[in-house]
Design a protein around this motif. Structure first.
Motif, mmCIF file in Angstrom:
data_model
loop_
_atom_site.group_PDB
_atom_site.id
_atom_site.type_symbol
_atom_site.label_atom_id
_atom_site.label_comp_id
_atom_site.label_asym_id
_atom_site.label_seq_id
_atom_site.Cartn_x
_atom_site.Cartn_y
_atom_site.Cartn_z
ATOM 1 N N ASN A 199 -8.293 16.920 5.410
ATOM 2 C CA ASN A 199 -7.916 15.850 5.062
ATOM 3 C C ASN A 199 -6.155 15.719 5.096
ATOM 4 O O ASN A 199 -5.343 16.631 4.940
ATOM 5 C CB ASN A 199 -7.783 15.920 3.154
ATOM 6 N N TYR A 200 -6.116 15.129 6.658
ATOM 7 C CA TYR A 200 -4.701 14.778 6.673
ATOM 8 C C TYR A 200 -3.909 13.000 6.814
ATOM 9 O O TYR A 200 -2.659 13.103 6.549
ATOM 10 C CB TYR A 200 -4.350 14.838 8.081
ATOM 11 N N THR A 201 -4.368 12.638 4.664
ATOM 12 C CA THR A 201 -3.697 11.493 4.688
ATOM 13 C C THR A 201 -2.406 11.507 3.961
ATOM 14 O O THR A 201 -1.617 10.942 3.704
ATOM 15 C CB THR A 201 -4.169 10.942 4.011
ATOM 16 N N GLY A 202 -1.831 12.797 3.871
ATOM 17 C CA GLY A 202 -1.691 12.905 2.552
ATOM 18 C C GLY A 202 -1.808 12.850 1.034
ATOM 19 O O GLY A 202 -1.077 12.484 0.368
ATOM 20 N N ARG A 203 -3.379 12.195 0.417
ATOM 21 C CA ARG A 203 -3.503 11.291 -0.558
ATOM 22 C C ARG A 203 -4.991 12.015 -0.599
ATOM 23 O O ARG A 203 -5.311 12.543 -0.116
ATOM 24 C CB ARG A 203 -3.548 9.956 -0.214
ATOM 25 N N ALA A 204 -5.018 11.921 -2.236
ATOM 26 C CA ALA A 204 -6.305 12.809 -2.643
ATOM 27 C C ALA A 204 -7.422 11.600 -2.127
ATOM 28 O O ALA A 204 -7.497 9.886 -2.231
ATOM 29 C CB ALA A 204 -6.219 12.503 -4.734
ATOM 30 N N LEU A 205 -8.424 11.696 -1.527
ATOM 31 C CA LEU A 205 -9.342 10.910 -1.404
ATOM 32 C C LEU A 205 -10.895 11.342 -2.461
ATOM 33 O O LEU A 205 -10.259 11.763 -3.375
ATOM 34 C CB LEU A 205 -9.589 12.056 -0.150
ATOM 35 N N THR A 260 -9.075 0.347 2.968
ATOM 36 C CA THR A 260 -8.637 2.187 2.313
ATOM 37 C C THR A 260 -7.191 2.266 2.901
ATOM 38 O O THR A 260 -6.735 3.047 2.071
ATOM 39 C CB THR A 260 -9.249 2.924 4.508
ATOM 40 N N GLU A 261 -6.190 1.100 3.176
ATOM 41 C CA GLU A 261 -5.502 1.627 3.334
ATOM 42 C C GLU A 261 -4.176 0.895 2.205
ATOM 43 O O GLU A 261 -3.582 1.723 1.659
ATOM 44 C CB GLU A 261 -4.443 0.373 4.600
ATOM 45 N N ALA A 262 -4.467 0.079 1.351
ATOM 46 C CA ALA A 262 -4.352 -0.220 -0.227
ATOM 47 C C ALA A 262 -4.686 0.854 -1.125
ATOM 48 O O ALA A 262 -4.173 1.191 -1.706
ATOM 49 C CB ALA A 262 -5.799 -1.599 -0.756
ATOM 50 N N TYR A 263 -5.920 1.327 -1.053
ATOM 51 C CA TYR A 263 -6.171 2.718 -1.519
ATOM 52 C C TYR A 263 -5.381 3.545 -1.448
ATOM 53 O O TYR A 263 -5.215 4.105 -2.072
ATOM 54 C CB TYR A 263 -7.674 3.332 -0.951
ATOM 55 N N LEU A 264 -5.366 4.276 -0.016
ATOM 56 C CA LEU A 264 -4.002 5.247 0.269
ATOM 57 C C LEU A 264 -3.089 5.095 0.015
ATOM 58 O O LEU A 264 -2.240 5.919 -0.105
ATOM 59 C CB LEU A 264 -4.549 5.737 2.056
ATOM 60 N N ALA A 265 -2.720 3.731 -0.326
ATOM 61 C CA ALA A 265 -1.000 3.203 -0.399
ATOM 62 C C ALA A 265 -1.075 3.755 -2.080
ATOM 63 O O ALA A 265 -0.222 3.957 -2.393
ATOM 64 C CB ALA A 265 -0.486 2.274 -0.069
ATOM 65 N N GLN A 266 -2.326 3.443 -2.533
ATOM 66 C CA GLN A 266 -1.506 3.987 -3.881
ATOM 67 C C GLN A 266 -2.641 5.123 -4.703
ATOM 68 O O GLN A 266 -2.452 5.916 -6.071
ATOM 69 C CB GLN A 266 -2.488 2.529 -5.475
ATOM 70 N N ALA A 267 -2.828 5.826 -3.109
ATOM 71 C CA ALA A 267 -3.772 7.639 -4.524
ATOM 72 C C ALA A 267 -2.851 8.088 -4.850
ATOM 73 O O ALA A 267 -1.548 8.500 -4.029
ATOM 74 C CB ALA A 267 -5.332 8.433 -3.135
ATOM 75 N N LYS A 268 -2.920 9.321 -5.306
ATOM 76 C CA LYS A 268 -1.779 10.176 -5.626
ATOM 77 C C LYS A 268 -1.574 11.454 -4.277
ATOM 78 O O LYS A 268 -2.305 11.239 -3.765
ATOM 79 C CB LYS A 268 -2.593 11.160 -6.774
#
Length: 330
Positions: A199-205, A260-268
């Protein structure tokens, strides 16, 4: 170990998730199982479970990226159970993140596991199939082999390549009607796989809503071993997604990206991790990942994806019109 009339069932990636569920499904049928995974302890847990369920099983710690190790697994399976009847390519991994932000080593490891690992398995199994004149090769591919997957480009590339490999290999084996090459395309599955992914997004998947139970995928693999077919998609959402992408690819791709982008924007936030790409995950391992929840969280996620799809459907035609107007004015 007994000699089995149908030969061994070899399953890679059997320590957790779909592989473990598939091993259990075959064990309930009394199958002779040769199981592999990188982590020895979790693999032995699967072996013990399969024996309790009525199967004859042994495990060989194996990294499917190593072709010699895979050949050794095949040889042990054939010598122990009198041949190989079914080979299930299942071991996999993935890296999540914007393509250019994911280390190239992670992309290479993804392709080596998800594509080369499957080629190694087929190359090891086919001599035994040809010697017996029969056999079933099952490739557990993923819906990512049918529909583009944003933020997992190398994963999607490998999975799509496996589909092409299976289709090509099937043609080469046309003169052996009892040797079958089958492909399974599960929708998002309730396994620990999302925890294991790099995981290289910095967000919880987390997986998309309406995850498929791993036992459903295992049942599909077992069904293909009994009655081989070219391919099967597991999960109604996967079937709908495949149809929708065939009809309106640009709309579906835009909806996937926006969702996907909307989810990552609000994920922890979450730490960057290599997951299981380079080393097995620590114990314990399990079949399920605990994602089959209901209530407000699922409803919110579904509404979010639906909204993203709606925005895509609304926005893209306007974009096309604007582009057409600009070209006309030019």
């Amino acid at each position: 170990m007994p000699q089995c009339a149908d030969g061994a069932v070899v399953i890679t990636g059997a320590s957790s998730g779909i592989g473990r569920a598939t091993a259990q499904a075959f064990a309930r049928e009394g199958a002779c199982l040769a199981l592999c995974a990188r982590g020895a302890e979790a693999l032995q847990e699967t072996v013990r479970e399969c024996r309790r369920l009525g199967g004859h099983a042994f495990g060989v710690p194996t990294d499917t990226r190593d072709p010699e190790a895979v050949k050794r697994l095949a040889r042990m399976a054939a010598e122990t159970f009198g041949g190989i009847g079914v080979w299930v390519n299942n071991a996999g991994g993935g890296a999540v993140g914007r393509y250019w932000e994911v280390p190239i080593a992670a992309h290479r490891a993804t392709v080596e596991t998800d594509l080369l690992g499957y080629l190694h398995g087929a190359h090891a199994a086919l001599p035994y199939f040809l010697d017996r004149g029969r056999g079933v090769l099952v490739n557990n591919i993923s819906i990512g082999g049918l529909i583009p997957t944003p933020y997992a480009a190398s994963y999607a590339a490998a999975k799509t390549a496996v589909r092409a490999f299976a289709d090509s290999l099937r043609q080469e084996l046309a003169s052996w009607p009892d040797i079958h090459v089958c492909s399974v395309f599960p929708y998002f599955v309730d396994t620990p796989g999302i925890y294991h992914a790099a995981n290289y997004t910095g967000r919880a998947l987390k997986p998309a809503p309406f995850v498929v139970r791993p036992e459903q995928v295992a049942a599909a693999v077992l069904g293909l071993a009994r009655e081989p077919r070219r391919e099967v998609v597991v999960g109604i959402m996967g079937k709908l997604g495949r149809l929708e992408h065939a009809i309106a690819p640009r709309l579906v791709e835009a909806a996937l990206r926006l969702g996907t982008e909307a989810y990552l924007a609000q994920a922890k936030t979450a730490p960057v991790s290599d997951g299981n790409l380079f080393h097995p995950m620590p114990e314990p391992m399990a079949v399920t990942g605990g994602w089959r929840h209901s209530g407000l969280r699922t409803a919110a996620a579904v509404l979010g994806l639906a909204a993203a799809g709606f925005l895509a459907v609304r926005a893209i035609p306007h974009g096309w019109k604007a582009a057409d107007a600009q070209r006309t004015a030019g």
